[in-house]
Design a protein around this motif. Sequence first.
Motif, PDB file in Angstrom:
ATOM      1  N   SER A 133       0.817  -1.196   0.000  1.00 51.18           N
ATOM      2  CA  SER A 133       0.000   0.000   0.000  1.00 51.18           C
ATOM      3  C   SER A 133       0.861   1.260   0.000  1.00 51.18           C
ATOM      4  N   GLN A 134       0.372   2.284  -0.709  1.00 51.62           N
ATOM      5  CA  GLN A 134       1.073   3.564  -0.734  1.00 51.62           C
ATOM      6  C   GLN A 134       0.752   4.396   0.493  1.00 51.62           C
ATOM      7  N   TYR A 135      -0.148   3.896   1.312  1.00 52.45           N
ATOM      8  CA  TYR A 135      -0.571   4.625   2.499  1.00 52.45           C
ATOM      9  C   TYR A 135      -0.007   3.982   3.769  1.00 52.45           C
ATOM     10  N   TYR A 136       0.173   4.814   4.789  1.00 56.36           N
ATOM     11  CA  TYR A 136       0.637   4.323   6.084  1.00 56.36           C
ATOM     12  C   TYR A 136      -0.554   4.080   7.004  1.00 56.36           C
ATOM     13  N   SER A 137      -0.415   3.091   7.867  1.00 56.23           N
ATOM     14  CA  SER A 137      -1.467   2.830   8.854  1.00 56.23           C
ATOM     15  C   SER A 137      -0.841   2.697  10.235  1.00 56.23           C
ATOM     16  N   ILE A 138      -1.502   3.307  11.217  1.00 55.51           N
ATOM     17  CA  ILE A 138      -1.067   3.259  12.605  1.00 55.51           C
ATOM     18  C   ILE A 138      -2.196   2.642  13.421  1.00 55.51           C
ATOM     19  N   ALA A 139      -1.900   1.567  14.119  1.00 56.32           N
ATOM     20  CA  ALA A 139      -2.898   0.867  14.932  1.00 56.32           C
ATOM     21  C   ALA A 139      -2.650   1.171  16.407  1.00 56.32           C
ATOM     22  N   ILE A 140      -3.679   1.657  17.086  1.00 53.80           N
ATOM     23  CA  ILE A 140      -3.588   1.937  18.519  1.00 53.80           C
ATOM     24  C   ILE A 140      -4.636   1.103  19.248  1.00 53.80           C
ATOM     25  N   ASP A 141      -4.179   0.142  20.021  1.00 51.49           N
ATOM     26  CA  ASP A 141      -5.067  -0.717  20.790  1.00 51.49           C
ATOM     27  C   ASP A 141      -4.900  -0.444  22.279  1.00 51.49           C
ATOM     28  N   GLY A 142      -5.845  -0.947  23.066  1.00 55.73           N
ATOM     29  CA  GLY A 142      -5.734  -0.793  24.503  1.00 55.73           C
ATOM     30  C   GLY A 142      -7.084  -0.935  25.171  1.00 55.73           C
ATOM     31  N   PRO A 143      -7.100  -1.012  26.475  1.00 51.42           N
ATOM     32  CA  PRO A 143      -8.343  -1.195  27.230  1.00 51.42           C
ATOM     33  C   PRO A 143      -9.205   0.057  27.251  1.00 51.42           C
ATOM     34  N   ALA A 144     -10.435  -0.109  27.715  1.00 49.99           N
ATOM     35  CA  ALA A 144     -11.381   1.004  27.807  1.00 49.99           C
ATOM     36  C   ALA A 144     -10.841   2.110  28.704  1.00 49.99           C
ATOM     37  N   GLY A 145     -10.995   3.350  28.246  1.00 53.32           N
ATOM     38  CA  GLY A 145     -10.609   4.495  29.061  1.00 53.32           C
ATOM     39  C   GLY A 145      -9.135   4.821  29.081  1.00 53.32           C
ATOM     40  N   ALA A 146      -8.353   4.205  28.190  1.00 56.48           N
ATOM     41  CA  ALA A 146      -6.914   4.466  28.171  1.00 56.48           C
ATOM     42  C   ALA A 146      -6.572   5.760  27.445  1.00 56.48           C
ATOM     43  N   GLY A 147      -7.579   6.396  26.845  1.00 59.74           N
ATOM     44  CA  GLY A 147      -7.338   7.644  26.120  1.00 59.74           C
ATOM     45  C   GLY A 147      -7.087   7.437  24.645  1.00 59.74           C
ATOM     46  N   LYS A 148      -7.417   6.261  24.133  1.00 60.46           N
ATOM     47  CA  LYS A 148      -7.134   5.951  22.731  1.00 60.46           C
ATOM     48  C   LYS A 148      -7.766   6.954  21.770  1.00 60.46           C
ATOM     49  N   SER A 149      -9.059   7.219  21.956  1.00 62.36           N
ATOM     50  CA  SER A 149      -9.772   8.090  21.021  1.00 62.36           C
ATOM     51  C   SER A 149      -9.210   9.511  21.024  1.00 62.36           C
ATOM     52  N   SER A 150      -9.047  10.076  22.207  1.00 57.76           N
ATOM     53  CA  SER A 150      -8.545  11.453  22.306  1.00 57.76           C
ATOM     54  C   SER A 150      -7.153  11.575  21.715  1.00 57.76           C
ATOM     55  N   LEU A 151      -6.296  10.617  22.048  1.00 55.08           N
ATOM     56  CA  LEU A 151      -4.917  10.686  21.576  1.00 55.08           C
ATOM     57  C   LEU A 151      -4.795  10.357  20.092  1.00 55.08           C
ATOM     58  N   ALA A 152      -5.553   9.366  19.631  1.00 59.65           N
ATOM     59  CA  ALA A 152      -5.505   9.013  18.205  1.00 59.65           C
ATOM     60  C   ALA A 152      -6.008  10.183  17.362  1.00 59.65           C
ATOM     61  N   LYS A 153      -7.052  10.835  17.835  1.00 60.22           N
ATOM     62  CA  LYS A 153      -7.610  11.984  17.114  1.00 60.22           C
ATOM     63  C   LYS A 153      -6.591  13.133  17.038  1.00 60.22           C
ATOM     64  N   ALA A 154      -5.952  13.402  18.181  1.00 61.50           N
ATOM     65  CA  ALA A 154      -4.955  14.480  18.219  1.00 61.50           C
ATOM     66  C   ALA A 154      -3.745  14.131  17.368  1.00 61.50           C
ATOM     67  N   LEU A 155      -3.322  12.880  17.408  1.00 62.88           N
ATOM     68  CA  LEU A 155      -2.176  12.435  16.614  1.00 62.88           C
ATOM     69  C   LEU A 155      -2.478  12.540  15.126  1.00 62.88           C
ATOM     70  N   ALA A 156      -3.684  12.160  14.734  1.00 62.54           N
ATOM     71  CA  ALA A 156      -4.084  12.242  13.329  1.00 62.54           C
ATOM     72  C   ALA A 156      -4.061  13.687  12.845  1.00 62.54           C
ATOM     73  N   ALA A 157      -4.510  14.599  13.697  1.00 62.53           N
ATOM     74  CA  ALA A 157      -4.516  16.015  13.333  1.00 62.53           C
ATOM     75  C   ALA A 157      -3.094  16.530  13.136  1.00 62.53           C
ATOM     76  N   ARG A 158      -2.179  16.099  13.992  1.00 64.10           N
ATOM     77  CA  ARG A 158      -0.781  16.540  13.887  1.00 64.10           C
ATOM     78  C   ARG A 158      -0.104  15.982  12.636  1.00 64.10           C
ATOM     79  N   LEU A 159      -0.467  14.750  12.275  1.00 67.16           N
ATOM     80  CA  LEU A 159       0.195  14.091  11.136  1.00 67.16           C
ATOM     81  C   LEU A 159      -0.542  14.273   9.811  1.00 67.16           C
ATOM     82  N   GLY A 160      -1.783  14.753   9.868  1.00 73.44           N
ATOM     83  CA  GLY A 160      -2.570  14.887   8.654  1.00 73.44           C
ATOM     84  C   GLY A 160      -3.123  13.554   8.172  1.00 73.44           C
ATOM     85  N   PHE A 161      -3.315  12.608   9.104  1.00 78.27           N
ATOM     86  CA  PHE A 161      -3.873  11.291   8.789  1.00 78.27           C
ATOM     87  C   PHE A 161      -5.385  11.305   9.036  1.00 78.27           C
ATOM     88  N   LEU A 162      -6.073  10.326   8.460  1.00 80.44           N
ATOM     89  CA  LEU A 162      -7.495  10.145   8.729  1.00 80.44           C
ATOM     90  C   LEU A 162      -7.645   9.352  10.024  1.00 80.44           C
TER      91      LEU A 162
END
Length: 226
Positions: free
Chosen positions: A2-31
């Motif tokens: 693939s010409q695209y990069y993918s980053i997988a973030i796993d973890g238990p409930a409440g670990a901050g995955k959504s907030s951090l993944a969203k912020a990281l995507a904004a910084r990197l310009g990823f979906l």
Amino acid sequence: MSQYYSIAIDGPAGAGKSSLAKALAARLGFLYVDTGAIYRTVGLYVARQGGDCGKLEEVLPRLPEIELSLRHGDDGQQHMLLGGEDVTEAIRENAVSRYASQVSAHQPVRDFLLDMQRELARQHNVIMDGRDIGTVVLPQADVKIFLTASVEQRALRRCRELEARGQAVDLETLKKEIAQRDYDDSHRAAAPLRQAEDAVVLDTSQLDLQQSLEALLTLVKERLPL
């Protein structure tokens, strides 16, 4: 490849995955793809129809009926649409957390949603978070991170989040719910929560949101030519 990069973030409930993944995507310009929100939407639909999310025989017949779609705004915010209704806020009600955990334990539900998630990764640079992204959904992800924190910290964060939404919550009850969900998610037969062998562990118990984001950025930049 693939010409695209993918980053997988796993973890238990409440670990901050959504907030951090969203912020990281904004910084990197990823979906950013919030897979938990997808399962929450399925759970919300089944519950609204009067079904028991814990019973496959009540969930399975309803899957073909679900008109589920994702929409991303210019800011990268993921909105969940259910039959054309924006349920982005509705799926964050505390009760829906249980519905999501229950429907995600059914293998047919996971199969139903798998192609949708993989197609997004084929068409975009993505950051996807969930329970089994690095192990099942995107096993070939370029970067895999297992994000975790203590039960106490996760309960406290969730308590603050719910209070900010105007919901009355009890911290001790949240601790018990999170501990139970950890057990349920890690012991279910369908795609149990577990760390991928090649994932990097990041414990954010002693880190605030900004410190956690910087730590994630460092991990990603060490592994991708960005």
